[in-house]
Design an enzyme around this catalytic site. Structure first.
Site, mmCIF file in Angstrom:
data_model
loop_
_atom_site.group_PDB
_atom_site.id
_atom_site.type_symbol
_atom_site.label_atom_id
_atom_site.label_comp_id
_atom_site.label_asym_id
_atom_site.label_seq_id
_atom_site.Cartn_x
_atom_site.Cartn_y
_atom_site.Cartn_z
ATOM 1 C CB CYS A 31 -51.040 -105.490 -41.221
ATOM 2 S SG CYS A 31 -49.801 -103.716 -40.637
ATOM 3 C CB CYS A 34 -52.120 -101.975 -40.148
ATOM 4 S SG CYS A 34 -51.362 -102.428 -41.480
#
Length: 98
Positions: A31, A34
Site C-alpha cells: 500500500c 500506507c
C-alpha cells in the site's frame, strides 16, 4: 517510542485485554499510501509516549484479524481503549488529521 508491529496474539493481549489507549493502523506493505503516512505515525508515537500506544497490523499477515475488525480499506486507523473501538479514520491525509 516507535510504532509497534503487532500480531493477533499481541492484539488480544495489548488491545482487547488492556486498558491503555492504542492507535492501530491496519496496513499492507504494498500500500503506497500506507508507506506515505508512516513518518506521521512515527511522530504520533513519539509525541504521545506514556499516553498512547501506536501499533501497526499487516493485513496480509493477519487477514482473519482484519476481517474480524471489519477492515475493508487500508490504511484504516482505529483507536481502542479498554478493548473497545472508540473511533476510526480511513486514509488520513495528514498527521494533524491522525
Amino acid at each position: 517510542m516507535s510504532v509497534m508491529n503487532m500480531n493477533h496474539e499481541q492484539f488480544n493481549n495489548i488491545v482487547l485485554n488492556g486498558s491503555e489507549p492504542v492507535l492501530v493502523e491496519f496496513w499492507a506493505p504494498w500500500c503506497v499510501y500506507c508507506r506515505r503516512i508512516a513518518p506521521a505515525m512515527e511522530k504520533v508515537a513519539d509525541q504521545n509516549v506514556g499516553k498512547l500506544k501506536v501499533a501497526q497490523i499487516n493485513i496480509d499477515d493477519e487477514p482473519l484479524l482484519a476481517s474480524k475488525e471489519q477492515i475493508e480499506v487500508i490504511p484504516t486507523l482505529v483507536l481502542y481503549q479498554n478493548g473497545q473501538s472508540l473511533a476510526s479514520i480511513v486514509a488520513p491525509e495528514s498527521k494533524a488529521r491522525i
